[in-house]
Design a protein around this motif. Structure first.
Motif, PDB file in Angstrom:
ATOM      1  N   PRO A  23       0.817  -1.218   0.000  1.00 14.75           N
ATOM      2  CA  PRO A  23       0.000   0.000   0.000  1.00 14.75           C
ATOM      3  C   PRO A  23       0.851   1.268   0.000  1.00 14.75           C
ATOM      4  CG  PRO A  23       0.029  -0.975   2.183  1.00 14.75           C
ATOM      5  CD  PRO A  23       0.734  -1.947   1.276  1.00 14.75           C
ATOM      6  N   PRO A  24       0.268   2.414  -0.365  1.00 15.79           N
ATOM      7  CA  PRO A  24       0.992   3.686  -0.354  1.00 15.79           C
ATOM      8  C   PRO A  24       1.633   3.951   1.010  1.00 15.79           C
ATOM      9  CG  PRO A  24      -1.115   3.947  -1.445  1.00 15.79           C
ATOM     10  CD  PRO A  24      -1.121   2.580  -0.844  1.00 15.79           C
ATOM     11  N   GLY A  25       2.896   4.414   0.957  1.00 15.95           N
ATOM     12  CA  GLY A  25       3.602   4.784   2.178  1.00 15.95           C
ATOM     13  C   GLY A  25       4.430   3.692   2.803  1.00 15.95           C
ATOM     14  N   GLN A  27       7.340   0.946   3.268  1.00 20.10           N
ATOM     15  CA  GLN A  27       8.743   0.922   2.846  1.00 20.10           C
ATOM     16  C   GLN A  27       9.080  -0.396   2.155  1.00 20.10           C
ATOM     17  OE1 GLN A  27      11.549   1.656   5.982  1.00 20.10           O
ATOM     18  NE2 GLN A  27      13.293   1.835   4.587  1.00 20.10           N
ATOM     19  N   ARG A  59       9.029   6.359  -4.198  1.00 19.88           N
ATOM     20  CA  ARG A  59       9.757   7.600  -3.938  1.00 19.88           C
ATOM     21  C   ARG A  59      10.890   7.301  -2.964  1.00 19.88           C
ATOM     22  NH1 ARG A  59       8.000   9.547   1.105  1.00 19.88           N
ATOM     23  NH2 ARG A  59       6.111   8.482   1.858  1.00 19.88           N
ATOM     24  N   PHE A  67      10.052   4.122  -0.610  1.00 13.92           N
ATOM     25  CA  PHE A  67       8.682   3.948  -0.143  1.00 13.92           C
ATOM     26  C   PHE A  67       7.727   3.948  -1.335  1.00 13.92           C
ATOM     27  CE2 PHE A  67      11.074   5.596   3.350  1.00 13.92           C
ATOM     28  CZ  PHE A  67      10.507   5.058   4.499  1.00 13.92           C
ATOM     29  N   ALA A  69       4.816   5.164  -3.494  1.00 13.95           N
ATOM     30  CA  ALA A  69       4.290   6.518  -3.680  1.00 13.95           C
ATOM     31  C   ALA A  69       2.875   6.628  -3.110  1.00 13.95           C
ATOM     32  CB  ALA A  69       4.297   6.889  -5.154  1.00 13.95           C
ATOM     33  N   ASP A  70       2.529   7.838  -2.654  1.00 15.35           N
ATOM     34  CA  ASP A  70       1.201   8.070  -2.089  1.00 15.35           C
ATOM     35  C   ASP A  70       0.110   7.849  -3.128  1.00 15.35           C
ATOM     36  OD1 ASP A  70       2.327   8.707   0.344  1.00 15.35           O
ATOM     37  OD2 ASP A  70       2.468  10.840  -0.126  1.00 15.35           O
ATOM     38  N   ARG A  71       0.391   8.235  -4.363  1.00 16.13           N
ATOM     39  CA  ARG A  71      -0.559   8.003  -5.441  1.00 16.13           C
ATOM     40  C   ARG A  71       0.192   7.410  -6.625  1.00 16.13           C
ATOM     41  NH1 ARG A  71      -2.154  10.044 -10.222  1.00 16.13           N
ATOM     42  NH2 ARG A  71      -4.335   9.808 -10.821  1.00 16.13           N
ATOM     43  N   ASN A  73       1.202   6.339 -10.052  1.00 18.37           N
ATOM     44  CA  ASN A  73       0.738   6.719 -11.377  1.00 18.37           C
ATOM     45  C   ASN A  73       1.027   5.607 -12.373  1.00 18.37           C
ATOM     46  OD1 ASN A  73       0.040   9.351 -10.512  1.00 18.37           O
ATOM     47  ND2 ASN A  73       2.166   9.996 -10.737  1.00 18.37           N
TER      48      ASN A  73
END
Length: 224
Positions: A23-25, A27, A59, A67, A69-71, A73
């Motif tokens: 999931p986003p965030g 590591q 990112r 980590f 990415a939050d969104r 793409n």
């Protein structure tokens, strides 16, 4: 064609990110952990993570690690993807079932193709239509042309690529299911050998909303 190790590793993490297993965030494992898990060198891991970075999926945080990415793409990168089969390209992009169908035929060169390849009108060319679908939904179609006596992109030293929003050809419109007047995202490619001969031409269409962005990556000579 077997994909390079870094492409396979990047594809594995890309699928986990897109289907929510990572999931986003969260590591990612360290370079050393990934290298040990896959039996590869740190250089291979670095290239895999660079590919994930380029696709907008991860990112870097200085002194902490990589980590998700939050969104995440969906980014199309060229010419990186030219090293992959269509199965690998779309399989790495999607957590859904991807199907690739190819249709190969010999055709006679039209005026336009004859001029591009430097052959005579009516000379034989190889034409490949590649159709890709995701869980039964069409996501891409391409027409690729090359002289039968050449080995295509393996002899190419340069790639020219033009991206545009435009009306699809009738065959592309039919496959993608567009309605009359709808635009698609088109990518026109010319693969060029060192002697300036065009060795392959490819015209690709995608739904306009398929990718968040398109990135062109190329090597720069420090002495240029």
């Amino acid at each position: 064609m077997t994909d390079p190790a870094y492409v396979s590793i990047a594809g594995e993490y890309a699928r986990k990110i897109r289907n929510g297993d990572l999931p986003p965030g969260i590591q990612l494992p360290s370079y050393a952990e990934i290298a040990t898990r896959h039996g590869v060198s740190d250089i291979v891991v670095r290239k895999a993570l660079e590919l994930l970075h380029g696709q907008g999926l991860v990112r870097s945080v200085r002194r902490r690690g990589i980590f998700v990415a939050d969104r995440p793409n969906l980014v199309r990168i060229s010419p990186e993807r030219q090293m992959e089969t269509a199965e690998a390209t779309f399989g790495n992009e999607s957590a859904q079932q991807v199907q690739i169908d190819r249709e190969t035929a010999s055709i006679q060169a039209t005026d336009e193709l004859a001029e591009a390849f430097g052959v005579g009108v009516g000379d034989e060319l190889t034409h490949v239509i590649t159709r890709a679908s995701e869980d039964g939904r069409p996501i891409s179609i391409s027409d690729t042309y090359q002289p039968p006596d050449l080995s295509g992109i393996s002899t190419a030293t340069d790639l020219e690529e033009a991206i545009a929003d435009q009306l699809p050809t009738p065959n592309h419109a039919e496959w993608l299911g567009t309605t009359p007047g709808d635009l698609v995202k088109t990518v026109s490619q010319r693969f060029i050998a060192a002697d300036e001969r065009v060795v392959m031409i490819s015209n690709i269409s995608y739904p306009r909303n398929r990718y968040d962005s398109f990135v062109f990556r190329m090597k720069l000579s420090p002495n240029a």
